[in-house]
Design an enzyme around this catalytic site. Structure first.
Site, PDB file in Angstrom:
ATOM      1  N   TYR A 137      23.514 -14.273  -1.058  1.00 47.94           N
ATOM      2  CA  TYR A 137      24.029 -15.631  -1.274  1.00 47.94           C
ATOM      3  C   TYR A 137      24.781 -16.084  -0.033  1.00 47.94           C
ATOM      4  CZ  TYR A 137      26.967 -19.435  -2.986  1.00 47.94           C
ATOM      5  OH  TYR A 137      27.597 -20.643  -3.142  1.00 47.94           O
ATOM      6  N   GLU A 154      24.100 -24.847   0.262  1.00 46.79           N
ATOM      7  CA  GLU A 154      24.022 -23.513  -0.333  1.00 46.79           C
ATOM      8  C   GLU A 154      22.599 -22.971  -0.325  1.00 46.79           C
ATOM      9  OE1 GLU A 154      26.016 -22.446  -4.306  1.00 46.79           O
ATOM     10  OE2 GLU A 154      23.906 -22.717  -4.862  1.00 46.79           O
TER      11      GLU A 154
END
Length: 337
Positions: A86, A164
């Site tokens: 991530y 993101e």
């Protein structure tokens, strides 16, 4: 403004972040080999809802998803990978500087990850090699420099609230962004008309509205006046249900629209309006209130002063609507009723 995944990946490409080969479609298509069919909707948890599917039959997979009400799809090549991480960039409001947020465990259950780490990267110096090395060491992965720099650019140059990647795939040949989540700052969109045109979006300046947990609707003209009204309601024992600034120069239509909007909130029992008219005219405000009360039935308490205030108060009093010069008296009567 939330961007669809395919829109976010277009920006990724502009800043040098690798993404899978893919096409956007609104109808079933033929595809050679294994692919990922991704429903393009502005909500999270698509994988858990069955809206992202790995398949070798793209045509029929799209037909199935269309039956669920999905109208647009991103079809991408399947990327074999052995690890998911991530990575994101956003602004730390307290520190007033960008941060890179990372976790060595990405994917659909990233919310459960306990090893998330934050790296502060001040705007005045930008991303440096030692930042990249520290992040790579923590994640135990190489080749992050163009990706970190790209996310940082999206937040700083495109004025995104969030950029993101979840997941960022680690493959035998490098790193690939399998997903994108980009949220652009609404108040900065006027500076990015080229981007809006690219995505077929439009920018419209709207009123400032924030919904809260209380039951007293608040309408003001000007952010400072609206916030002061909220403070007064709170100090006098009430609980504001919103922040709604209709701005300077609001006509009767805008006033009407704002009242109807608040009245649709089931938590709102009454509305306090604090209007100081300069460019805005009191008689225009009064006409908007009267038109709104033909559509909704909700008690309204109005403090109204300024341009054409006598005409405005006369119009309101003829309809039995309380109009005040003093905001304290107005709010007090609203809370006691």
């Amino acid at each position: 403004m939330k961007l669809y995944e395919y829109e976010g990946k277009e920006i990724f490409k502009l800043v040098g972040i690798p993404v899978p080969r893919g096409v956007v479609t609104d109808k079933p298509i033929k595809w050679e080999g294994k692919a990922v069919v991704k429903s393009q909707i502005l909500e999270g948890g698509r994988g858990k809802k069955g809206l992202v599917r790995v398949t070798e039959d793209v045509y029929n997979t799209i037909l199935e998803l269309q039956k669920l009400g999905v109208s647009k799809f991103l079809v991408e090549e399947y990327i074999p990978h052995y690890r998911e991480i991530y990575l994101s960039c956003l602004i730390d409001r307290e520190a007033a500087e960008p941060i890179i947020v990372v976790s060595p465990e990405g994917g659909v259950d990233v919310e459960k990850a306990k090893n998330i780490r934050i790296f502060h990267i001040p705007i005045e110096r930008g991303v440096r090699d030692f930042d990249v090395l520290e992040i790579e060491k923590y994640l135990d992965v190489k080749g992050l420099k163009p990706i970190i720099q790209g996310l940082y650019r999206i937040v700083n140059e495109f004025e995104a609230e969030l950029a993101e990647i979840n997941p960022l795939a680690v493959t035998e040949s490098g790193l690939v962004a399998l997903d994108s989540k980009v949220i652009l700052e609404d108040n900065a969109l006027f500076r990015h008309q080229d981007l809006l045109q690219k995505f077929g979006r439009s920018y419209e300046k709207t009123d400032s509205y924030v919904e809260l947990d209380g039951d007293i609707g608040i309408i003001g003209n000007g952010a400072g006046l609206t916030m002061a009204t909220m403070d007064m309601v709170k100090l006098m024992g009430g609980n504001p249900a919103d922040f709604l600034d209709i701005g300077g120069g609001a006509g009767s239509d805008k006033v009407e629209e704002s009242i109807v909007r608040l009245a649709k909130n089931p938590k709102v029992r009454k509305i306090v309006m604090n209007i100081y008219c300069g460019i805005t005219r009191c008689d225009e405000v009064a006409q908007g209130i009267i038109k709104a009360l033909e559509k909704v039935k909700i008690p309204i308490y109005v403090r109204i002063v300024g341009t054409n205030e006598e005409e405005g108060r006369k119009l309101l009093s003829q309809r039995g609507i309380s109009a005040y010069e003093d905001p304290i008296t107005c709010i007090g009567d609203a809370l006691r009723s």
